[in-house]
Motif scaffolding. Structure first.
Motif, PDB file in Angstrom:
ATOM      1  N   HIS A  72       0.858  -1.190   0.000  1.00 23.17           N
ATOM      2  CA  HIS A  72       0.000   0.000   0.000  1.00 23.17           C
ATOM      3  C   HIS A  72       0.895   1.241   0.000  1.00 23.17           C
ATOM      4  CE1 HIS A  72      -2.975   2.965   1.151  1.00 23.17           C
ATOM      5  NE2 HIS A  72      -3.910   2.069   0.816  1.00 23.17           N
ATOM      6  N   PRO A  73       0.553   2.245  -0.819  1.00 22.80           N
ATOM      7  CA  PRO A  73       1.398   3.449  -0.924  1.00 22.80           C
ATOM      8  C   PRO A  73       1.763   4.083   0.418  1.00 22.80           C
ATOM      9  CG  PRO A  73      -0.285   3.490  -2.620  1.00 22.80           C
ATOM     10  CD  PRO A  73      -0.596   2.296  -1.738  1.00 22.80           C
ATOM     11  N   GLU A  74       0.904   4.006   1.408  1.00 19.55           N
ATOM     12  CA  GLU A  74       1.201   4.593   2.723  1.00 19.55           C
ATOM     13  C   GLU A  74       2.325   3.860   3.452  1.00 19.55           C
ATOM     14  OE1 GLU A  74      -2.454   4.622   4.911  1.00 19.55           O
ATOM     15  OE2 GLU A  74      -3.418   6.024   3.532  1.00 19.55           O
ATOM     16  N   HIS A  75       2.663   2.637   2.994  1.00 20.51           N
ATOM     17  CA  HIS A  75       3.655   1.815   3.689  1.00 20.51           C
ATOM     18  C   HIS A  75       4.859   1.482   2.824  1.00 20.51           C
ATOM     19  CE1 HIS A  75       0.858   1.191   7.032  1.00 20.51           C
ATOM     20  NE2 HIS A  75      -0.073   1.100   6.101  1.00 20.51           N
ATOM     21  N   GLN A  76       4.953   2.057   1.644  1.00 22.21           N
ATOM     22  CA  GLN A  76       6.069   1.746   0.753  1.00 22.21           C
ATOM     23  C   GLN A  76       7.379   2.292   1.295  1.00 22.21           C
ATOM     24  OE1 GLN A  76       4.823   3.069  -3.163  1.00 22.21           O
ATOM     25  NE2 GLN A  76       3.382   1.373  -3.364  1.00 22.21           N
ATOM     26  N   GLY A  77       8.475   1.644   0.889  1.00 22.91           N
ATOM     27  CA  GLY A  77       9.805   2.080   1.301  1.00 22.91           C
ATOM     28  C   GLY A  77      10.247   1.550   2.647  1.00 22.91           C
ATOM     29  N   LYS A  78       9.496   0.618   3.215  1.00 25.12           N
ATOM     30  CA  LYS A  78       9.829   0.076   4.532  1.00 25.12           C
ATOM     31  C   LYS A  78      10.326  -1.369   4.460  1.00 25.12           C
ATOM     32  CE  LYS A  78       6.358   3.077   6.581  1.00 25.12           C
ATOM     33  NZ  LYS A  78       5.059   3.149   7.264  1.00 25.12           N
ATOM     34  N   GLY A  79      10.504  -1.879   3.247  1.00 24.37           N
ATOM     35  CA  GLY A  79      11.038  -3.235   3.079  1.00 24.37           C
ATOM     36  C   GLY A  79      10.015  -4.346   3.204  1.00 24.37           C
ATOM     37  N   LEU A  80       8.732  -4.014   3.215  1.00 19.62           N
ATOM     38  CA  LEU A  80       7.710  -5.054   3.413  1.00 19.62           C
ATOM     39  C   LEU A  80       7.658  -6.035   2.247  1.00 19.62           C
ATOM     40  CD1 LEU A  80       4.862  -2.880   4.969  1.00 19.62           C
ATOM     41  CD2 LEU A  80       6.486  -4.379   6.155  1.00 19.62           C
ATOM     42  N   SER A  81       7.724  -5.553   1.019  1.00 16.77           N
ATOM     43  CA  SER A  81       7.713  -6.461  -0.135  1.00 16.77           C
ATOM     44  C   SER A  81       8.952  -7.347  -0.137  1.00 16.77           C
ATOM     45  CB  SER A  81       7.629  -5.683  -1.452  1.00 16.77           C
ATOM     46  OG  SER A  81       6.360  -5.111  -1.615  1.00 16.77           O
ATOM     47  N   THR A  82      10.082  -6.772   0.235  1.00 17.61           N
ATOM     48  CA  THR A  82      11.316  -7.560   0.309  1.00 17.61           C
ATOM     49  C   THR A  82      11.174  -8.669   1.336  1.00 17.61           C
ATOM     50  OG1 THR A  82      12.623  -5.659  -0.394  1.00 17.61           O
ATOM     51  CG2 THR A  82      13.800  -7.427   0.746  1.00 17.61           C
ATOM     52  N   GLN A  83      10.603  -8.353   2.496  1.00 17.51           N
ATOM     53  CA  GLN A  83      10.371  -9.382   3.524  1.00 17.51           C
ATOM     54  C   GLN A  83       9.462 -10.482   2.989  1.00 17.51           C
ATOM     55  OE1 GLN A  83       8.766  -7.578   7.072  1.00 17.51           O
ATOM     56  NE2 GLN A  83      10.453  -6.119   7.241  1.00 17.51           N
ATOM     57  N   LEU A  84       8.405 -10.071   2.301  1.00 20.44           N
ATOM     58  CA  LEU A  84       7.480 -11.060   1.740  1.00 20.44           C
ATOM     59  C   LEU A  84       8.156 -11.956   0.707  1.00 20.44           C
ATOM     60  CD1 LEU A  84       3.980  -9.446   1.120  1.00 20.44           C
ATOM     61  CD2 LEU A  84       4.538 -11.389   2.564  1.00 20.44           C
TER      62      LEU A  84
END
Length: 168
Positions: A72-84
């Motif tokens: 979600h755009p509000e949470h981008q740049g925090k490494g969440l997709s990388t973790q997933l």
């Protein structure tokens, strides 16, 4: 969690609501969607999996197509997709998968996935065909839309002698 997943999808992919509904009704399966968030909050990032088998020379490799990777755009740049993605590949290896594949939706995503260990192994050519662009059917043949079952049967017949085939 599906309402949160639908919100992420809509915010990231910008499709028409009717198309989103179709995707969630016909394509996405909750058991094949991985999500993560920040702490105990609702999901902020997602990815989807579709199992397939890669068949070549009478051998088969178990694979998974990774798609719908989104934060979600509000949470981008925090490494969440990388973790997933990391978790996804650990899980796939533990489940006996031999490979995964993903198709970046735009050129800039090749770099994103490349810095996360993915490499380009093949390319795709997309070809849209409409009935109007096809030559007339030979003899008494007619062109008509096919059901998924008819298409699957036709695909199997057409590709039965191919050296390589991805089935899903």
């Amino acid at each position: 969690m599906m309402p949160a997943v639908k919100t992420i999808w809509a915010a990231c992919f910008g499709d028409e609501p009717q198309y989103n509904d179709l995707i969630f009704e016909e394509l996405l399966r909750p058991e094949r969607i991985l999500v993560t968030g920040e702490g105990d909050k609702s999901p902020a990032s997602m990815l989807c999996l579709e199992p397939f088998s890669l068949e070549a020379a009478e051998k088969s490799a178990k694979g998974a197509y990774v798609f719908g990777v989104a934060t979600h755009p509000e949470h981008q740049g925090k490494g969440l997709s990388t973790q997933l993605l990391d978790h996804c590949h650990q899980w796939l290896a533990g489940e006996g998968y031999h490979l995964s594949a993903l198709v970046p939706a735009e050129e800039s995503l090749f770099r994103f996935y490349g810095t996360r260990g993915h490499e380009t192994a093949f390319s795709l050519v997309k070809l849209d065909i409409s009935a109007e662009t096809l030559p007339p059917a030979p003899g008494n043949g007619k062109q008509r839309p096919a059901t998924l079952e008819e298409f699957t049967h036709l695909r199997e017949r057409c590709f039965q002698d191919r050296a390589h085939l991805v089935r899903w």
